[in-house]
Design a protein around this motif. Structure first.
Motif, PDB file in Angstrom:
ATOM      1  N   ALA A   6       0.844  -1.197   0.000  1.00 22.85           N
ATOM      2  CA  ALA A   6       0.000   0.000   0.000  1.00 22.85           C
ATOM      3  C   ALA A   6       0.878   1.245   0.000  1.00 22.85           C
ATOM      4  CB  ALA A   6      -0.897   0.012   1.227  1.00 22.85           C
ATOM      5  N   ILE A   7       0.361   2.282  -0.631  1.00 22.64           N
ATOM      6  CA  ILE A   7       1.000   3.585  -0.570  1.00 22.64           C
ATOM      7  C   ILE A   7       0.035   4.489   0.180  1.00 22.64           C
ATOM      8  CG2 ILE A   7       1.745   5.563  -1.915  1.00 22.64           C
ATOM      9  CD1 ILE A   7       3.034   3.803  -3.794  1.00 22.64           C
ATOM     10  N   ALA A   8       0.507   5.089   1.278  1.00 18.43           N
ATOM     11  CA  ALA A   8      -0.366   5.907   2.110  1.00 18.43           C
ATOM     12  C   ALA A   8       0.408   7.077   2.676  1.00 18.43           C
ATOM     13  CB  ALA A   8      -0.929   5.062   3.255  1.00 18.43           C
ATOM     14  N   GLU A   9      -0.340   8.067   3.163  1.00 19.15           N
ATOM     15  CA  GLU A   9       0.243   9.258   3.772  1.00 19.15           C
ATOM     16  C   GLU A   9       1.218   9.896   2.791  1.00 19.15           C
ATOM     17  OE1 GLU A   9      -0.931  10.501   6.582  1.00 19.15           O
ATOM     18  OE2 GLU A   9      -2.186   8.794   7.006  1.00 19.15           O
ATOM     19  N   THR A  10       2.493   9.939   3.128  1.00 19.85           N
ATOM     20  CA  THR A  10       3.471  10.592   2.258  1.00 19.85           C
ATOM     21  C   THR A  10       4.445   9.592   1.653  1.00 19.85           C
ATOM     22  OG1 THR A  10       4.908  10.996   4.126  1.00 19.85           O
ATOM     23  CG2 THR A  10       3.372  12.752   3.540  1.00 19.85           C
ATOM     24  N   SER A  11       3.994   8.403   1.383  1.00 20.76           N
ATOM     25  CA  SER A  11       4.852   7.394   0.780  1.00 20.76           C
ATOM     26  C   SER A  11       5.135   7.752  -0.671  1.00 20.76           C
ATOM     27  CB  SER A  11       4.155   6.030   0.810  1.00 20.76           C
ATOM     28  OG  SER A  11       3.850   5.656   2.115  1.00 20.76           O
ATOM     29  N   SER A  12       6.221   7.233  -1.167  1.00 19.78           N
ATOM     30  CA  SER A  12       6.518   7.408  -2.586  1.00 19.78           C
ATOM     31  C   SER A  12       7.350   6.239  -3.078  1.00 19.78           C
ATOM     32  CB  SER A  12       7.263   8.724  -2.843  1.00 19.78           C
ATOM     33  OG  SER A  12       8.555   8.670  -2.284  1.00 19.78           O
ATOM     34  N   VAL A  13       7.255   5.990  -4.357  1.00 16.95           N
ATOM     35  CA  VAL A  13       8.086   5.000  -5.027  1.00 16.95           C
ATOM     36  C   VAL A  13       8.795   5.749  -6.139  1.00 16.95           C
ATOM     37  CG1 VAL A  13       8.129   2.869  -6.357  1.00 16.95           C
ATOM     38  CG2 VAL A  13       6.492   3.135  -4.490  1.00 16.95           C
ATOM     39  N   ASN A  14      10.106   5.757  -6.115  1.00 16.78           N
ATOM     40  CA  ASN A  14      10.890   6.517  -7.077  1.00 16.78           C
ATOM     41  C   ASN A  14      11.874   5.601  -7.778  1.00 16.78           C
ATOM     42  OD1 ASN A  14       9.889   9.216  -6.196  1.00 16.78           O
ATOM     43  ND2 ASN A  14      10.838   8.551  -4.300  1.00 16.78           N
ATOM     44  N   LYS A  15      12.064   5.844  -9.049  1.00 15.06           N
ATOM     45  CA  LYS A  15      13.017   5.063  -9.827  1.00 15.06           C
ATOM     46  C   LYS A  15      13.900   6.028 -10.593  1.00 15.06           C
ATOM     47  CE  LYS A  15      13.433   1.780 -13.521  1.00 15.06           C
ATOM     48  NZ  LYS A  15      12.843   1.204 -14.698  1.00 15.06           N
ATOM     49  N   GLY A  16      15.154   5.689 -10.706  1.00 18.30           N
ATOM     50  CA  GLY A  16      16.056   6.547 -11.448  1.00 18.30           C
ATOM     51  C   GLY A  16      16.768   7.516 -10.527  1.00 18.30           C
ATOM     52  N   THR A  17      17.256   8.606 -11.088  1.00 21.02           N
ATOM     53  CA  THR A  17      17.937   9.625 -10.309  1.00 21.02           C
ATOM     54  C   THR A  17      16.903  10.574  -9.738  1.00 21.02           C
ATOM     55  OG1 THR A  17      19.830   9.467 -11.776  1.00 21.02           O
ATOM     56  CG2 THR A  17      19.686  11.423 -10.393  1.00 21.02           C
ATOM     57  N   ASN A  18      16.822  10.640  -8.425  1.00 20.38           N
ATOM     58  CA  ASN A  18      15.800  11.440  -7.754  1.00 20.38           C
ATOM     59  C   ASN A  18      16.459  12.404  -6.787  1.00 20.38           C
ATOM     60  OD1 ASN A  18      13.260   9.945  -8.627  1.00 20.38           O
ATOM     61  ND2 ASN A  18      14.563   8.323  -7.838  1.00 20.38           N
ATOM     62  N   ARG A  19      15.947  13.594  -6.758  1.00 28.18           N
ATOM     63  CA  ARG A  19      16.374  14.583  -5.768  1.00 28.18           C
ATOM     64  C   ARG A  19      15.103  15.263  -5.280  1.00 28.18           C
ATOM     65  NH1 ARG A  19      20.924  18.264  -7.629  1.00 28.18           N
ATOM     66  NH2 ARG A  19      22.071  16.357  -7.227  1.00 28.18           N
ATOM     67  N   ILE A  20      14.714  14.974  -4.057  1.00 29.59           N
ATOM     68  CA  ILE A  20      13.504  15.543  -3.485  1.00 29.59           C
ATOM     69  C   ILE A  20      13.929  16.583  -2.463  1.00 29.59           C
ATOM     70  CG2 ILE A  20      11.385  15.048  -2.231  1.00 29.59           C
ATOM     71  CD1 ILE A  20      11.584  12.187  -3.374  1.00 29.59           C
ATOM     72  N   ILE A  21      13.664  17.843  -2.766  1.00 30.81           N
ATOM     73  CA  ILE A  21      14.108  18.949  -1.925  1.00 30.81           C
ATOM     74  C   ILE A  21      12.894  19.774  -1.506  1.00 30.81           C
ATOM     75  CG2 ILE A  21      15.487  21.063  -1.874  1.00 30.81           C
ATOM     76  CD1 ILE A  21      17.286  19.741  -3.982  1.00 30.81           C
ATOM     77  N   GLY A  22      12.901  20.221  -0.264  1.00 32.68           N
ATOM     78  CA  GLY A  22      11.867  21.141   0.199  1.00 32.68           C
ATOM     79  C   GLY A  22      10.516  20.506   0.454  1.00 32.68           C
ATOM     80  N   ARG A  23      10.460  19.234   0.657  1.00 35.24           N
ATOM     81  CA  ARG A  23       9.199  18.570   0.973  1.00 35.24           C
ATOM     82  C   ARG A  23       9.144  18.284   2.455  1.00 35.24           C
ATOM     83  NH1 ARG A  23       6.253  19.647  -3.267  1.00 35.24           N
ATOM     84  NH2 ARG A  23       7.116  18.838  -5.175  1.00 35.24           N
ATOM     85  N   ARG A  24       8.018  18.619   3.070  1.00 38.86           N
ATOM     86  CA  ARG A  24       7.820  18.338   4.489  1.00 38.86           C
ATOM     87  C   ARG A  24       6.417  17.802   4.690  1.00 38.86           C
ATOM     88  NH1 ARG A  24       9.301  23.488   7.905  1.00 38.86           N
ATOM     89  NH2 ARG A  24      10.561  24.424   6.315  1.00 38.86           N
ATOM     90  N   HIS A  25       6.280  16.969   5.688  1.00 37.76           N
ATOM     91  CA  HIS A  25       4.961  16.461   6.042  1.00 37.76           C
ATOM     92  C   HIS A  25       4.955  16.125   7.520  1.00 37.76           C
ATOM     93  CE1 HIS A  25       1.131  14.487   5.713  1.00 37.76           C
ATOM     94  NE2 HIS A  25       1.623  13.481   6.381  1.00 37.76           N
ATOM     95  N   SER A  26       3.881  16.504   8.182  1.00 34.11           N
ATOM     96  CA  SER A  26       3.700  16.158   9.591  1.00 34.11           C
ATOM     97  C   SER A  26       2.339  15.514   9.750  1.00 34.11           C
ATOM     98  CB  SER A  26       3.761  17.404  10.470  1.00 34.11           C
ATOM     99  OG  SER A  26       5.045  17.962  10.429  1.00 34.11           O
ATOM    100  N   VAL A  27       2.311  14.461  10.509  1.00 30.54           N
ATOM    101  CA  VAL A  27       1.043  13.795  10.782  1.00 30.54           C
ATOM    102  C   VAL A  27       1.139  13.180  12.176  1.00 30.54           C
ATOM    103  CG1 VAL A  27       1.703  11.576   9.788  1.00 30.54           C
ATOM    104  CG2 VAL A  27      -0.696  12.204   9.871  1.00 30.54           C
ATOM    105  N   LYS A  28       0.028  13.157  12.849  1.00 30.37           N
ATOM    106  CA  LYS A  28      -0.024  12.526  14.159  1.00 30.37           C
ATOM    107  C   LYS A  28      -1.175  11.543  14.141  1.00 30.37           C
ATOM    108  CE  LYS A  28      -0.337  12.983  18.964  1.00 30.37           C
ATOM    109  NZ  LYS A  28      -0.722  13.694  20.096  1.00 30.37           N
TER     110      LYS A  28
END
Length: 72
Positions: free
Chosen positions: A13-35
């Motif tokens: 399952a993919i939920a909340e802020t999950s991700s599936v990435n392939k290849g060259t990835n650069r994830i910048i400036g992403r934030r997530h908060s959950v309780k």
């Protein structure tokens, strides 16, 4: 550089802020908060009947969510 290889991968399952990435990835400036508060209990015995149950989760955190700071 670290290289990780999998023979195969299975994603349930993919939920909340999950991700599936392939290849060259650069994830910048992403934030997530959950309780999430979860409770686990047990009903034991025989001939149990539960109608309109009340559930309580004791939450001793000082805050529930961090307020986002505005970007300038």
């Amino acid at each position: 550089m670290v290289r990780i290889q999998f023979q195969s991968i299975h994603i349930d399952a993919i939920a909340e802020t999950s991700s599936v990435n392939k290849g060259t990835n650069r994830i910048i400036g992403r934030r997530h908060s959950v309780k999430v508060n979860q409770g686990l209990g047990e009903v034991a015995g025989e001939h149990n009947v539960i109608l309109g149950g009340k559930h309580v989760v004791q939450d001793s955190d000082r805050f529930d969510m961090k307020h986002p700071t505005p970007k300038s």
